[in-house]
Design an enzyme around this catalytic site. Sequence first.
Site: not given
Length: 393
Positions: A292, A183
Amino acid sequence: MKISLSTVATAAAYAALALPGVSATIYYAGVAESSGEFGAWSATAQVGTGLPGQFGVDYAFISNSGIDVMADQHKINLFRVAFLLERMCPLATGLGSKFDESHFGHFKDAIDYITKTKGAYAILDPHNYMRYNNPSSQPFSGSVIGNSSDPTAATTAQFGAFWGELASRFASDEKVIFGLMNEPHDMPSSLLLANLQAAVDAIRKAGAKNLIIAPGNSWTGGHAWTQGGAEANSAWLHKLVDPLNNTAIDIHEYLDQDFSGGHIPCTQPAATNLAGVTAWLKQHSLKAFITEFGGSNTTACVGMLGDMLDYMAQNEEYIGWTAWAAGPFWGPNSPCCTDSAQYGSLEPGSTAANGGPSLYDTIWKPVIQPKVPAKLQWSGPASIAGGALTSKP
């Protein structure tokens, strides 16, 4: 001549289209293992908190028994294993090719258990948000890697050196997948591309042929892939060059109101919000993993999670996924989608704070596990092309 992911993949895609029976296929399905990044949080953002930390007390990578249940009973073949750069590469020596060998040994034991003992695939996940030197208030603390205006920041070259070293240590394990970073966010997309390219170059220079998965900016959110004008991921990520054409895109996608995975209600349907990135993947003949995703156990979330898994299975751009998250150190706390309520995690045997069923019981077993394909890839190298599909041996 430099050949981008888009250029090489386009030729391969045209060849694939000429073959009979080409269709959407999930080759890799599983769960993220989150606990290796634990133990470094500080309410006062104190630099160095929890570093290096005590293995088995402050953090751990996996529970062998949990992996056993997931692989043997639930027939999944993919685990994404989180770790901190600051533990692998201590602050005293900086980001690069010098590792804490004790820490690396514990990490390798976990990866070997997954790939060699259980015969599954493992994603290496530096859980650092493209930052290094202060994980005490993740995801916002630490210096952005490659930020030349920050004298404390690790350089792009150091990031490449780190990946070259790590790749050299796992190059002989064809079931290891290199997840370049968790991320990245709030940084120039040009710098993100430069960092990713340095990593890919170093990995291939080290002789590693392993599958690589590369994240985008803006938390690598699928819903935001085409947003942001000149900074949009869709304007940059296809420019990444892999001479072996074995790099896929790493996407995250949550179903709550702000796509954070922090809230109970599910209001953001995946099929709608992934349409842009799916079209971009198709345009550039690229493949992707969603590493995710998650939701609570409300009726709406149960339906949307099922729809999301179906969406991936029906679109050939997606070849793998890992649900967020299991891990031995969550206890009654929840990694996703509970507004901080303690409903446990996806870890087998976990319970909610009140002793009741956990997300493993209410989400994994009834909602996600039934969507695990009956046949997955269990042998051969991980690749964007996948491999032979079989039932678990």
